[in-house]
Scaffold this motif. Structure first.
Motif, mmCIF file in Angstrom:
data_model
loop_
_atom_site.group_PDB
_atom_site.id
_atom_site.type_symbol
_atom_site.label_atom_id
_atom_site.label_comp_id
_atom_site.label_asym_id
_atom_site.label_seq_id
_atom_site.Cartn_x
_atom_site.Cartn_y
_atom_site.Cartn_z
ATOM 1 N N MET A 92 -15.141 24.077 27.704
ATOM 2 C CA MET A 92 -14.939 23.352 28.962
ATOM 3 C C MET A 92 -13.841 22.301 28.812
ATOM 4 O O MET A 92 -13.006 22.117 29.710
ATOM 5 C CB MET A 92 -16.247 22.700 29.404
ATOM 6 C CG MET A 92 -17.385 23.684 29.660
ATOM 7 S SD MET A 92 -17.027 24.914 30.932
ATOM 8 C CE MET A 92 -17.023 23.876 32.394
ATOM 9 N N LYS A 93 -13.809 21.650 27.664
ATOM 10 C CA LYS A 93 -12.788 20.624 27.416
ATOM 11 C C LYS A 93 -11.390 21.235 27.375
ATOM 12 O O LYS A 93 -10.405 20.612 27.791
ATOM 13 C CB LYS A 93 -13.089 19.915 26.094
ATOM 14 C CG LYS A 93 -12.103 18.810 25.734
ATOM 15 C CD LYS A 93 -12.461 18.181 24.397
ATOM 16 C CE LYS A 93 -11.424 17.135 23.992
ATOM 17 N NZ LYS A 93 -11.742 16.552 22.651
ATOM 18 N N THR A 94 -11.301 22.480 26.884
ATOM 19 C CA THR A 94 -9.995 23.147 26.759
ATOM 20 C C THR A 94 -9.535 23.755 28.082
ATOM 21 O O THR A 94 -8.398 24.189 28.189
ATOM 22 C CB THR A 94 -10.061 24.218 25.654
ATOM 23 O OG1 THR A 94 -10.581 23.623 24.460
ATOM 24 C CG2 THR A 94 -8.689 24.791 25.327
ATOM 25 N N GLY A 95 -10.430 23.814 29.068
ATOM 26 C CA GLY A 95 -9.992 24.277 30.375
ATOM 27 C C GLY A 95 -10.793 25.395 31.011
ATOM 28 O O GLY A 95 -10.465 25.844 32.113
ATOM 29 N N LEU A 141 -7.466 30.556 24.986
ATOM 30 C CA LEU A 141 -8.033 30.017 26.219
ATOM 31 C C LEU A 141 -6.975 29.232 27.008
ATOM 32 O O LEU A 141 -6.765 29.455 28.199
ATOM 33 C CB LEU A 141 -9.235 29.129 25.880
ATOM 34 C CG LEU A 141 -9.833 28.258 26.983
ATOM 35 C CD1 LEU A 141 -10.138 29.063 28.233
ATOM 36 C CD2 LEU A 141 -11.081 27.544 26.472
ATOM 37 N N ARG A 142 -6.303 28.313 26.329
ATOM 38 C CA ARG A 142 -5.295 27.496 27.004
ATOM 39 C C ARG A 142 -4.072 28.331 27.377
ATOM 40 O O ARG A 142 -3.476 28.159 28.458
ATOM 41 C CB ARG A 142 -4.866 26.343 26.082
ATOM 42 C CG ARG A 142 -4.038 25.279 26.757
ATOM 43 C CD ARG A 142 -4.889 24.492 27.744
ATOM 44 N NE ARG A 142 -4.130 24.153 28.942
ATOM 45 C CZ ARG A 142 -4.663 23.599 30.013
ATOM 46 N NH1 ARG A 142 -5.963 23.362 30.050
ATOM 47 N NH2 ARG A 142 -3.920 23.310 31.060
ATOM 48 N N TRP A 143 -3.700 29.252 26.499
ATOM 49 C CA TRP A 143 -2.534 30.113 26.750
ATOM 50 C C TRP A 143 -2.740 30.980 27.996
ATOM 51 O O TRP A 143 -1.816 31.168 28.792
ATOM 52 C CB TRP A 143 -2.286 30.980 25.517
ATOM 53 C CG TRP A 143 -1.119 31.916 25.618
ATOM 54 C CD1 TRP A 143 0.184 31.653 25.311
ATOM 55 C CD2 TRP A 143 -1.150 33.294 26.045
ATOM 56 N NE1 TRP A 143 0.965 32.762 25.522
ATOM 57 C CE2 TRP A 143 0.169 33.784 25.971
ATOM 58 C CE3 TRP A 143 -2.161 34.141 26.485
ATOM 59 C CZ2 TRP A 143 0.495 35.093 26.324
ATOM 60 C CZ3 TRP A 143 -1.835 35.445 26.840
ATOM 61 C CH2 TRP A 143 -0.519 35.914 26.759
ATOM 62 N N VAL A 168 -13.225 32.186 32.090
ATOM 63 C CA VAL A 168 -14.635 32.043 31.733
ATOM 64 C C VAL A 168 -14.773 32.493 30.277
ATOM 65 O O VAL A 168 -14.250 33.553 29.905
ATOM 66 C CB VAL A 168 -15.531 32.923 32.632
ATOM 67 C CG1 VAL A 168 -16.985 32.868 32.164
ATOM 68 C CG2 VAL A 168 -15.409 32.491 34.080
ATOM 69 N N THR A 169 -15.416 31.685 29.447
ATOM 70 C CA THR A 169 -15.572 32.083 28.047
ATOM 71 C C THR A 169 -16.961 32.671 27.808
ATOM 72 O O THR A 169 -17.930 32.328 28.488
ATOM 73 C CB THR A 169 -15.367 30.897 27.087
ATOM 74 O OG1 THR A 169 -16.376 29.912 27.314
ATOM 75 C CG2 THR A 169 -13.987 30.296 27.273
ATOM 76 N N PHE A 170 -17.016 33.547 26.835
ATOM 77 C CA PHE A 170 -18.285 34.167 26.429
ATOM 78 C C PHE A 170 -18.380 34.136 24.909
ATOM 79 O O PHE A 170 -17.500 34.643 24.212
ATOM 80 C CB PHE A 170 -18.362 35.609 26.927
ATOM 81 C CG PHE A 170 -19.362 36.457 26.182
ATOM 82 C CD1 PHE A 170 -20.691 36.070 26.084
ATOM 83 C CD2 PHE A 170 -18.964 37.629 25.568
ATOM 84 C CE1 PHE A 170 -21.606 36.843 25.376
ATOM 85 C CE2 PHE A 170 -19.866 38.415 24.866
ATOM 86 C CZ PHE A 170 -21.194 38.020 24.763
#
Length: 408
Positions: free
Chosen positions: A54-57, A22-24, A34-36
């Motif tokens: 959300m905390k990770t970006g 996610l951060r990369w 957007v994560t799923f």
């Protein structure tokens, strides 16, 4: 030069790998993420996954309960075929991937994303399963597979990246193996299991009791089928997900469904895996018993001849292929009369059929009986046997002639 990406939907478990990914993605592609996360009955809790994303970006986080869809639209269709890969594997991981890929692509469309991403490595089957699913749904989608791009190729490197960026991950010590779970199964691979001679540790299993420690008293259950699908246990109607969960509990208690196999991955290498599939093992046994009295012999032979190919399609990631559509249609057409009740005994790792009954039964006691009957003339068997033996007799007669000429 990296392809320009505006927004990507990431298949996100909340574990170390996908948290780092996610951060990369944000840093490498300078894009929105957007994560799923799919709830398909895995043991790991998804309670904090949205907050962590959300905390990770992440700009948005989807957490979808797909358990009923998973069992109804993916597990049950495969089990109508008594599906099995290389004689043992009930495809617990493989069956889940097309569902995840499909929902991920739906979210990409909703969010106007131009790319999707996953955490599968470049050595395994899952990268193929995910990406074949993506392309089948949108041929123009951009795919980011970090494990094929980055240089974070060790757990130590991943942990260092997470620490540097203040990423909260659920564990900071090396696990002795990797796992993947859902309502159908849980798998264990890698680490201490990479030596195929070494037996799995006793404490590795999470869904099943050791058969040695299972109850000393057998348990009898009945499963009701309608049109090839299970609908009730002991007469109690259950939704697809609740039914499989109940079978998992029953099978787990009695130590049913453990296997230790070396399988052939689609990418070409062999892989050792340990699996627990308690409910699926019971379900497959029950379905086969139901078919034994409701399926025509030649229909069943034809369908069974296609199952290795059907299982291979699922294992290799071709759930959304045209050949899969054809096979599923044929399989479903054989299930019209696969309805009735199967009685099973669960005992110390074994699932044994005790009885089966159906209003559509093709079993005729009048024809099968060893007692006197009025419906079958045993003398008819003589002509039947002689006709079937004709080609064998002719072959032997020709061999005799050839032998005579050679000695003449």
């Amino acid at each position: 030069m990296k392809e320009k990406i505006k927004k990507v939907v990431l298949a996100y478990s909340g574990g170390l790998d996908t948290s780092v990914i996610l951060r990369w993605l944000i840093e490498t592609y300078e894009c929105e993420v957007v994560t799923f996360s799919a709830d398909i009955g895995q043991v790991d809790s998804l309670e904090n996954v949205e907050a962590n994303a959300m905390k990770t970006g992440a700009v948005k986080a989807y957490v979808d309960d797909l358990k009923e869809t998973f069992v109804k639209d993916y597990v049950f269709p495969a089990f109508r075929a008594n599906v099995i890969y290389e004689g043992q594997y009930l495809l617990g991981t493989s069956i889940a991937r097309p569902l995840i890929a499909k929902r991920q692509m739906e979210i990409a469309a909703i969010e106007g994303a131009d790319a999707v991403s996953h955490g599968a490595t470049g050595k395994g089957n899952d990268q193929v399963r995910f990406e074949l699913g993506y392309y089948a749904i949108d041929p123009d989608i951009k795919i980011v597979a970090p494990w094929r791009e980055w240089d974070l190729n060790s757990r130590t490197a991943l942990m260092a990246f997470a620490e540097k960026h203040g990423i909260s991950v659920p564990t900071t010590h090396a696990k002795p193996y990797s796992t993947d779970g859902n309502l159908l199964h849980i798998s264990y691979e890698g680490g201490i299991l990479e030596d195929p001679w070494a037996g799995p540790p006793d404490d590795i299993f999470t869904l099943t009791t050791s058969p040695k420690d299972a109850p000393d008293t057998p348990e009898i259950i009945e499963i009701t089928f309608e049109g090839g699908d299970p609908v009730a246990i002991d007469g109690k109607p259950l939704s697809p997900a609740n039914l499989l969960a109940e079978l998992n509990q029953l099978g787990g208690k009695h130590g049913i469904g453990r296997i230790d196999i070396v399988e052939n991955r689609f990418v070409g290498m062999k892989s050792r895996g340990v699996y627990e599939t308690p409910g699926g093992t019971i379900l497959r046994q029950a379905h086969m018993a139901m078919e034994s009295i409701t399926q025509d012999r030649e229909v069943m032979n034809l369908r069974d001849s296609l199952i290795p190919r059907y299982a291979q399609l699922i294992y290799n990631g071709f759930w959304f292929s045209p050949e899969m559509e054809v096979l599923q249609g044929l399989i479903d057409s054989t299930q019209t009369h696969v309805s009735g009740v199967v009685r099973l005994e669960l005992y110390k790792g074994n699932c044994t059929v005790q009885g089966r009954k159906s209003d559509h039964s093709l079993y005729s006691e009048a024809h099968a009986t060893f007692e006197d009957d009025d419906v079958y003339s045993q003398a008819d068997a003589e002509g039947f046997i002689r006709l079937n033996a004709l080609r064998l007799r002719i072959r032997k007669l020709m061999q005799r002639k050839e032998a005579g000429r050679n000695h003449g």
